[in-house]
Design a protein around this motif. Sequence first.
Motif, mmCIF file in Angstrom:
data_model
loop_
_atom_site.group_PDB
_atom_site.id
_atom_site.type_symbol
_atom_site.label_atom_id
_atom_site.label_comp_id
_atom_site.label_asym_id
_atom_site.label_seq_id
_atom_site.Cartn_x
_atom_site.Cartn_y
_atom_site.Cartn_z
ATOM 1 N N ILE A 1 2.190 13.060 55.856
ATOM 2 C CA ILE A 1 1.514 14.351 55.892
ATOM 3 C C ILE A 1 0.196 14.308 56.652
ATOM 4 C CG2 ILE A 1 0.533 16.197 54.485
ATOM 5 C CD1 ILE A 1 3.549 16.015 54.336
ATOM 6 N N PHE A 2 -0.639 13.302 56.393
ATOM 7 C CA PHE A 2 -1.988 13.292 56.970
ATOM 8 C C PHE A 2 -1.993 13.294 58.505
ATOM 9 C CE2 PHE A 2 -4.445 11.493 53.073
ATOM 10 C CZ PHE A 2 -4.139 12.666 52.392
ATOM 11 N N PRO A 3 -1.143 12.478 59.182
ATOM 12 C CA PRO A 3 -1.145 12.556 60.651
ATOM 13 C C PRO A 3 -0.808 13.959 61.163
ATOM 14 C CG PRO A 3 -0.024 10.567 59.914
ATOM 15 C CD PRO A 3 -0.257 11.404 58.696
ATOM 16 N N GLN A 4 0.141 14.620 60.516
ATOM 17 C CA GLN A 4 0.477 15.982 60.924
ATOM 18 C C GLN A 4 -0.689 16.932 60.683
ATOM 19 O OE1 GLN A 4 4.574 17.467 60.367
ATOM 20 N NE2 GLN A 4 4.821 15.792 58.891
ATOM 21 N N LEU A 5 -1.400 16.723 59.564
ATOM 22 C CA LEU A 5 -2.538 17.579 59.245
ATOM 23 C C LEU A 5 -3.640 17.452 60.292
ATOM 24 C CD1 LEU A 5 -3.641 19.528 57.086
ATOM 25 C CD2 LEU A 5 -4.636 17.544 55.937
ATOM 26 N N LEU A 6 -3.863 16.235 60.769
ATOM 27 C CA LEU A 6 -4.919 16.005 61.754
ATOM 28 C C LEU A 6 -4.538 16.499 63.143
ATOM 29 C CD1 LEU A 6 -6.054 12.404 60.714
ATOM 30 C CD2 LEU A 6 -7.273 14.542 60.315
ATOM 31 N N LEU A 7 -3.241 16.462 63.450
ATOM 32 C CA LEU A 7 -2.797 16.759 64.812
ATOM 33 C C LEU A 7 -2.163 18.138 64.970
ATOM 34 C CD1 LEU A 7 -1.157 13.314 65.704
ATOM 35 C CD2 LEU A 7 -3.457 14.102 66.269
ATOM 36 N N CYS A 8 -2.144 18.944 63.926
ATOM 37 C CA CYS A 8 -1.419 20.216 63.984
ATOM 38 C C CYS A 8 -2.188 21.324 64.682
ATOM 39 C CB CYS A 8 -1.034 20.666 62.577
ATOM 40 S SG CYS A 8 -2.451 21.147 61.546
ATOM 41 N N GLY A 9 -3.462 21.096 65.018
ATOM 42 C CA GLY A 9 -4.272 22.126 65.653
ATOM 43 C C GLY A 9 -5.147 22.890 64.694
ATOM 44 N N LEU A 10 -5.219 22.450 63.439
ATOM 45 C CA LEU A 10 -6.059 23.131 62.454
ATOM 46 C C LEU A 10 -7.537 22.926 62.743
ATOM 47 C CD1 LEU A 10 -6.344 24.681 59.747
ATOM 48 C CD2 LEU A 10 -6.226 22.462 58.588
ATOM 49 N N PHE A 11 -7.906 21.707 63.125
ATOM 50 C CA PHE A 11 -9.316 21.379 63.324
ATOM 51 C C PHE A 11 -9.788 21.621 64.754
ATOM 52 C CE2 PHE A 11 -7.686 18.652 59.898
ATOM 53 C CZ PHE A 11 -8.520 19.069 58.864
ATOM 54 N N THR A 12 -8.898 21.480 65.704
ATOM 55 C CA THR A 12 -9.216 21.718 67.107
ATOM 56 C C THR A 12 -7.934 22.070 67.840
ATOM 57 O OG1 THR A 12 -10.294 20.772 69.073
ATOM 58 C CG2 THR A 12 -8.903 19.307 67.779
ATOM 59 N N PRO A 13 -8.006 22.912 68.872
ATOM 60 C CA PRO A 13 -6.784 23.241 69.613
ATOM 61 C C PRO A 13 -6.102 21.985 70.135
ATOM 62 C CG PRO A 13 -8.563 24.718 70.236
ATOM 63 C CD PRO A 13 -9.178 23.667 69.368
ATOM 64 N N ARG A 14 -4.793 21.979 70.085
ATOM 65 C CA ARG A 14 -4.059 20.769 70.454
ATOM 66 C C ARG A 14 -4.239 20.411 71.927
ATOM 67 N NH1 ARG A 14 1.460 20.736 69.875
ATOM 68 N NH2 ARG A 14 1.728 22.983 69.721
ATOM 69 N N ASP A 15 -4.461 21.416 72.784
ATOM 70 C CA ASP A 15 -4.639 21.097 74.196
ATOM 71 C C ASP A 15 -6.014 20.507 74.508
ATOM 72 O OD1 ASP A 15 -6.136 23.353 73.785
ATOM 73 O OD2 ASP A 15 -5.003 24.637 75.143
ATOM 74 N N ASN A 16 -6.890 20.445 73.486
ATOM 75 C CA ASN A 16 -8.187 19.783 73.664
ATOM 76 C C ASN A 16 -8.157 18.318 73.227
ATOM 77 O OD1 ASN A 16 -9.280 22.150 74.608
ATOM 78 N ND2 ASN A 16 -10.293 22.698 72.684
ATOM 79 N N MET A 17 -7.036 17.880 72.677
ATOM 80 C CA MET A 17 -6.927 16.507 72.201
ATOM 81 C C MET A 17 -6.675 15.553 73.364
ATOM 82 S SD MET A 17 -4.487 17.050 68.859
ATOM 83 C CE MET A 17 -4.895 18.240 67.587
ATOM 84 N N HIS A 18 -6.784 14.271 73.059
ATOM 85 C CA HIS A 18 -6.400 13.248 74.034
ATOM 86 C C HIS A 18 -4.928 13.464 74.391
ATOM 87 C CE1 HIS A 18 -5.280 9.285 75.623
ATOM 88 N NE2 HIS A 18 -6.574 9.103 75.871
ATOM 89 N N PRO A 19 -4.548 13.293 75.663
ATOM 90 C CA PRO A 19 -3.156 13.559 76.060
ATOM 91 C C PRO A 19 -2.105 12.847 75.215
ATOM 92 C CG PRO A 19 -4.527 13.254 78.008
ATOM 93 C CD PRO A 19 -5.394 12.956 76.823
ATOM 94 N N VAL A 20 -2.409 11.622 74.792
ATOM 95 C CA VAL A 20 -1.441 10.893 73.968
ATOM 96 C C VAL A 20 -1.256 11.594 72.630
ATOM 97 C CG1 VAL A 20 -0.965 8.723 72.779
ATOM 98 C CG2 VAL A 20 -1.914 8.693 75.095
ATOM 99 N N LEU A 21 -2.374 11.997 72.014
ATOM 100 C CA LEU A 21 -2.292 12.686 70.724
ATOM 101 C C LEU A 21 -1.651 14.057 70.870
ATOM 102 C CD1 LEU A 21 -5.755 11.784 69.132
ATOM 103 C CD2 LEU A 21 -3.536 10.679 68.795
ATOM 104 N N GLU A 22 -1.922 14.726 71.970
ATOM 105 C CA GLU A 22 -1.289 16.023 72.198
ATOM 106 C C GLU A 22 0.223 15.871 72.308
ATOM 107 O OE1 GLU A 22 -1.380 19.788 75.349
ATOM 108 O OE2 GLU A 22 -2.633 18.005 75.698
ATOM 109 N N THR A 23 0.666 14.811 72.970
ATOM 110 C CA THR A 23 2.104 14.569 73.097
ATOM 111 C C THR A 23 2.733 14.294 71.740
ATOM 112 O OG1 THR A 23 1.795 13.659 75.322
ATOM 113 C CG2 THR A 23 3.844 13.113 74.181
ATOM 114 N N ILE A 24 2.030 13.510 70.917
ATOM 115 C CA ILE A 24 2.539 13.235 69.567
ATOM 116 C C ILE A 24 2.613 14.521 68.760
ATOM 117 C CG2 ILE A 24 2.062 12.028 67.403
ATOM 118 C CD1 ILE A 24 0.775 9.808 69.053
ATOM 119 N N SER A 25 1.579 15.359 68.877
ATOM 120 C CA SER A 25 1.561 16.606 68.115
ATOM 121 C C SER A 25 2.706 17.529 68.500
ATOM 122 C CB SER A 25 0.219 17.319 68.297
ATOM 123 O OG SER A 25 0.114 17.886 69.583
ATOM 124 N N ASP A 26 3.193 17.391 69.731
ATOM 125 C CA ASP A 26 4.283 18.253 70.199
ATOM 126 C C ASP A 26 5.603 17.983 69.489
ATOM 127 O OD1 ASP A 26 2.650 19.591 71.977
ATOM 128 O OD2 ASP A 26 3.168 18.318 73.687
#
Length: 261
Positions: A185-210
């Motif tokens: 659950i926690f990785p999804q919570l951090l990467l789901c775009g709740l705290f920051t837009p997903r396109d502002n994340m590091h490209p690797v993390l954005e790919t994982i979030s996809d």
Amino acid sequence: MTTTTTPNLAPAPTNALSLSRTTATAARVLRQLRHDPRTIAMMILIPCVMLFLLRYVFDGSPRTFDSIGASLLGIFPLITMFLVTSIATLRERTSGTLERLLAMPLGKGDLIAGYALAFGVLAIIQSALATGLAVWFLSLDVIGSPWLLLLVALLDALLGTALGLFVSAFAASEFQAVQFMPAVIFPQLLLCGLFTPRDNMHPVLETISDVLPMSYAVDGMNEVLRHTDMTATFVRDALIVAGCALLVLGLGAATLRRRTP
């Protein structure tokens, strides 16, 4: 001297889904839950309590509640259903109930579908109460239809149920079931775009979030916040969340097994 072997008279389980066996399993689970009011209260009331607290944490900034409240309306049911489902199913495993059921002419699909149906009934109640509280009592400002919020919240709760059923197969104790929460659950919570837009994340993390279903749950909620009508993006997000729930349920049926030969 002729030796004879005693044939195995135990009924062989069937792989085909049966509506009667599925509903019978769901009814048994609901009867058991009826005698556990604390679990029912946890599933139904905790998301409402968390939304209530969140609203008044941001009492001086209602726009902040509007911006994240809808997303959390989907996340809270997912987390709650994951915890309760994983622990409740594990209890059935460790108590030998699943062992006895699997010795009957009951397919694995019937068992998983029955558990999903039972917890799905509670998920409907939970999502309806949380959505109604947020929109009509806590004044969550949404441009789109509250019914679309309810739909995504329900899909998230069903996804949490499916994930809980799946991870319970890999836990040997309730403590281990809870330990899966940081991993699932926690990785999804951090990467789901709740705290920051997903396109502002590091490209690797954005790919994982996809590839994480919670990302599409949050995206679907945001679509309801911003658009008056149902959009193609909303439909895509809802279908992805529903598809992930069905996929995980299928994996749960595949990993369901007896503990003894």
